[in-house]
Design a protein around this motif. Structure first.
Motif, PDB file in Angstrom:
ATOM      1  N   ALA A  10       0.831  -1.197   0.000  1.00  4.37           N
ATOM      2  CA  ALA A  10       0.000   0.000   0.000  1.00  4.37           C
ATOM      3  C   ALA A  10       0.870   1.253   0.000  1.00  4.37           C
ATOM      4  O   ALA A  10       1.097   1.858   1.038  1.00  4.37           O
ATOM      5  N   ASP A  12       1.977   5.263  -1.271  1.00  8.26           N
ATOM      6  CA  ASP A  12       1.251   6.521  -1.404  1.00  8.26           C
ATOM      7  C   ASP A  12       0.956   6.775  -2.872  1.00  8.26           C
ATOM      8  O   ASP A  12       1.725   6.389  -3.757  1.00  8.26           O
ATOM      9  N   ARG A  19      -2.827   7.558   0.786  1.00  6.28           N
ATOM     10  CA  ARG A  19      -2.490   6.138   0.854  1.00  6.28           C
ATOM     11  C   ARG A  19      -3.317   5.370  -0.178  1.00  6.28           C
ATOM     12  O   ARG A  19      -4.522   5.586  -0.299  1.00  6.28           O
ATOM     13  N   CYS A  38      -4.263   6.140  -5.916  1.00  6.72           N
ATOM     14  CA  CYS A  38      -5.314   5.775  -4.959  1.00  6.72           C
ATOM     15  C   CYS A  38      -6.668   5.599  -5.625  1.00  6.72           C
ATOM     16  O   CYS A  38      -7.542   4.927  -5.084  1.00  6.72           O
TER      17      CYS A  38
END
Length: 73
Positions: A10, A12, A19, A38
């Protein structure tokens, strides 16, 4: 630029810095590197910036852009 499957970690978001959701997200090749996003919106705008020949935006910025949720009126 082509969309590829997201990885299991995960990171950025390359565009906004939020995130990337666990187990989901989007990735695309921008400037010959696979970048994580994201959401589809961040992926789409990053592809547009790159397609317009403005990818230096990412190299020259000093911080990520503010998100709509973080905007003060």
């Amino acid at each position: 630029m082509s969309v590829v499957a997201a990885s299991s970690s995960a990171p950025d978001c390359f565009h906004c810095g939020l995130r990337v959701p666990a187990g989901g997200g989007w990735e695309a090749r921008i400037d010959d590197e696979v970048r994580a996003f994201c959401c589809g919106g961040c992926l789409a705008i990053a592809e547009e910036i790159s397609a317009a020949g403005l990818a230096d935006y990412y190299a020259l910025r000093t911080s990520v852009a503010a998100t709509a949720a973080g905007r003060e009126e």
